[in-house]
Design an enzyme around this catalytic site. Sequence first.
Site, mmCIF file in Angstrom:
data_model
loop_
_atom_site.group_PDB
_atom_site.id
_atom_site.type_symbol
_atom_site.label_atom_id
_atom_site.label_comp_id
_atom_site.label_asym_id
_atom_site.label_seq_id
_atom_site.Cartn_x
_atom_site.Cartn_y
_atom_site.Cartn_z
ATOM 1 N N CYS A 190 0.824 -1.337 -0.085
ATOM 2 C CA CYS A 190 -0.122 0.202 -0.020
ATOM 3 C C CYS A 190 0.620 1.290 0.233
ATOM 4 C CB CYS A 190 -0.922 0.008 1.198
ATOM 5 S SG CYS A 190 -2.075 -1.358 1.255
ATOM 6 N N HIS A 225 -3.448 7.092 3.107
ATOM 7 C CA HIS A 225 -4.205 5.695 2.331
ATOM 8 C C HIS A 225 -5.372 5.407 2.525
ATOM 9 C CE1 HIS A 225 -4.229 1.700 1.093
ATOM 10 N NE2 HIS A 225 -3.952 1.162 2.371
ATOM 11 N N ASN A 273 -10.047 -0.281 -0.288
ATOM 12 C CA ASN A 273 -9.001 -0.082 -0.036
ATOM 13 C C ASN A 273 -8.210 -0.619 -1.445
ATOM 14 O OD1 ASN A 273 -6.135 -0.452 0.406
ATOM 15 N ND2 ASN A 273 -6.422 -1.560 2.365
HETATM 16 N N1 ACO Z 1 -19.022 -9.822 7.980
HETATM 17 C C1 ACO Z 1 -19.606 -10.099 8.934
HETATM 18 N N2 ACO Z 1 -18.822 -10.507 9.811
HETATM 19 C C2 ACO Z 1 -17.448 -10.779 9.957
HETATM 20 C C3 ACO Z 1 -16.854 -10.416 8.509
HETATM 21 C C4 ACO Z 1 -17.758 -9.869 7.689
HETATM 22 N N3 ACO Z 1 -16.948 -9.566 6.421
HETATM 23 N N4 ACO Z 1 -15.488 -10.491 9.121
HETATM 24 C C5 ACO Z 1 -15.356 -10.818 9.985
HETATM 25 N N5 ACO Z 1 -16.406 -11.026 10.864
HETATM 26 C C6 ACO Z 1 -16.750 -11.189 12.026
HETATM 27 C C7 ACO Z 1 -15.597 -12.323 12.585
HETATM 28 O O1 ACO Z 1 -15.768 -13.703 12.191
HETATM 29 C C8 ACO Z 1 -15.859 -12.157 14.008
HETATM 30 O O2 ACO Z 1 -16.956 -12.927 14.424
HETATM 31 P P1 ACO Z 1 -16.744 -13.702 16.011
HETATM 32 O O3 ACO Z 1 -16.686 -12.574 16.803
HETATM 33 O O4 ACO Z 1 -18.223 -14.667 15.906
HETATM 34 O O5 ACO Z 1 -15.565 -14.425 15.964
HETATM 35 C C9 ACO Z 1 -16.453 -10.610 14.197
HETATM 36 O O6 ACO Z 1 -16.861 -10.084 12.708
HETATM 37 C C10 ACO Z 1 -15.373 -9.583 14.686
HETATM 38 O O7 ACO Z 1 -14.283 -9.732 13.708
HETATM 39 P P2 ACO Z 1 -12.896 -9.003 14.033
HETATM 40 O O8 ACO Z 1 -11.940 -9.386 12.967
HETATM 41 O O9 ACO Z 1 -12.713 -9.027 15.600
HETATM 42 O O10 ACO Z 1 -13.375 -7.739 13.611
HETATM 43 P P3 ACO Z 1 -12.705 -6.281 13.662
HETATM 44 O O11 ACO Z 1 -13.669 -5.365 14.731
HETATM 45 O O12 ACO Z 1 -11.308 -6.445 14.053
HETATM 46 O O13 ACO Z 1 -12.820 -5.664 12.200
HETATM 47 C C11 ACO Z 1 -11.510 -5.488 10.364
HETATM 48 C C12 ACO Z 1 -12.244 -6.402 11.225
HETATM 49 C C13 ACO Z 1 -12.587 -4.592 9.525
HETATM 50 C C14 ACO Z 1 -10.868 -6.245 9.395
HETATM 51 C C15 ACO Z 1 -10.504 -4.483 11.448
HETATM 52 O O14 ACO Z 1 -9.651 -5.451 11.997
HETATM 53 C C16 ACO Z 1 -9.755 -3.811 10.442
HETATM 54 O O15 ACO Z 1 -10.155 -2.498 10.047
HETATM 55 N N6 ACO Z 1 -8.267 -4.043 10.321
HETATM 56 C C17 ACO Z 1 -7.504 -3.366 9.367
HETATM 57 C C18 ACO Z 1 -7.273 -4.049 8.310
HETATM 58 C C19 ACO Z 1 -6.963 -3.516 6.984
HETATM 59 O O16 ACO Z 1 -7.374 -2.430 6.768
HETATM 60 N N7 ACO Z 1 -6.195 -3.814 6.398
HETATM 61 C C20 ACO Z 1 -5.981 -3.746 5.059
HETATM 62 C C21 ACO Z 1 -4.462 -3.791 4.545
HETATM 63 S S1 ACO Z 1 -3.254 -2.728 5.368
HETATM 64 C C22 ACO Z 1 -3.589 -1.394 5.098
HETATM 65 O O17 ACO Z 1 -4.092 -1.063 4.035
HETATM 66 C C23 ACO Z 1 -3.651 -0.365 6.245
#
Ligand code: ACO
Length: 324
Positions: free
Chosen positions: A112, A251, A281
């Site tokens: 990224c 970003h 993204n």
């Molecule tokens: N739809 C519905 N439920 C989902 C989904 C989905 N797409 N994805 C995960 N879940 C569920 C999980 O299974 C989990 O369920 P459980 O509690 O029954 O186990 C629950 O939602 C919570 O999951 P988490 O992974 O803990 O959710 P979190 O609040 O951390 O959000 C996210 C996930 C959005 C990916 C977050 O961690 C995030 O924004 N991370 C940054 C990642 C990112 O932006 N990466 C891009 C590349 S790096 C960059 O560009 C900076």
Amino acid sequence: MGIVVLGTGSCLPKRVMTNVDLESIVDTNDEWIRSRTGIESRHIGGKDEQTFKLAAKASLKALESAGVAADEIGLIVVGTISSHMQMPSTACFVQNEIGANKAFAYDLNAACSGFLYGLDLAHKYILADHGMKILVIGAETLSSRLDWNDRNTCILFGDGAGAVVLGYSEDDRGIVGTNLLSDGSLWELLHMHGPESANPELKVEGYSGAFIRMEGREVFKHAVRAMEDSVTTLLAREGLTIDDVSLVIPHQANIRILNKLIDRLKVSQDKVFINVSKCGNTSAASIPIALDDANRQGLIAKDDLILFCSFGGGFTWGAALIKW
Ligand code: ACO
């Protein structure tokens, strides 16, 4: 004297995939995606919209807005992790596609952060050769690198390309400074295998396909902290504060990362350009797409101080400042 942006361009694939469309692909829903990421829809490449095609279209627009001909370009650098071929590079395909027949061309993998790394590189080339004009491109079709059964990742990303033409100027505008960093020790938190090895001795243990794999929560924490640190370090190094900045173009990872960053930097929300809701993204393409969007909306004026920051797989991260 300075290294200035002479023109910007971008290109998004025609097809728009909404969160509701994703509901029929994985177990997810519009409300979850919106509230966790701020994303409402993303563009997905179709026929004739490979990474190099999007990159070439963005480049032609950037050249047009710069008033520069393709054969004036001396170097093409493409930040990408989703080339349609391993070899030749996307940059070579772009060079051929736009007829930049005097340029040399290569790709750069900083995930990224690819566009900011490319900007830094171009800055240094032009400092060494004032006559040079360089196309810096960020281009991705991450839809080709997603595990469409993995709801943790496939909802986050989109396809697109953005480009800038950089050149030399005698006045005091241009790139003020950059601050780039990497930490390879944390690679596992965000990675993508390549094609499986044909040499059995070199097969990767735990190979899980050439798809993006991510520990979302860990990435989130590192992304906020790293971008904040790189921005504050760069501003301090240049004797500036966030109040001197006219517009922040970060970003476009997701809205919760951006909101945390806005809080930590104590920058007012209306100084931060955000288009993640419509693009998702787009990795290396996200900053140049957002820059072109802001530029074409007339949000950037001469002498404005523009701040960029990014974070991605590697980990790679950094910040850059340009006086427009
Ligand atoms: N739809 C519905 N439920 C989902 C989904 C989905 N797409 N994805 C995960 N879940 C569920 C999980 O299974 C989990 O369920 P459980 O509690 O029954 O186990 C629950 O939602 C919570 O999951 P988490 O992974 O803990 O959710 P979190 O609040 O951390 O959000 C996210 C996930 C959005 C990916 C977050 O961690 C995030 O924004 N991370 C940054 C990642 C990112 O932006 N990466 C891009 C590349 S790096 C960059 O560009 C900076």
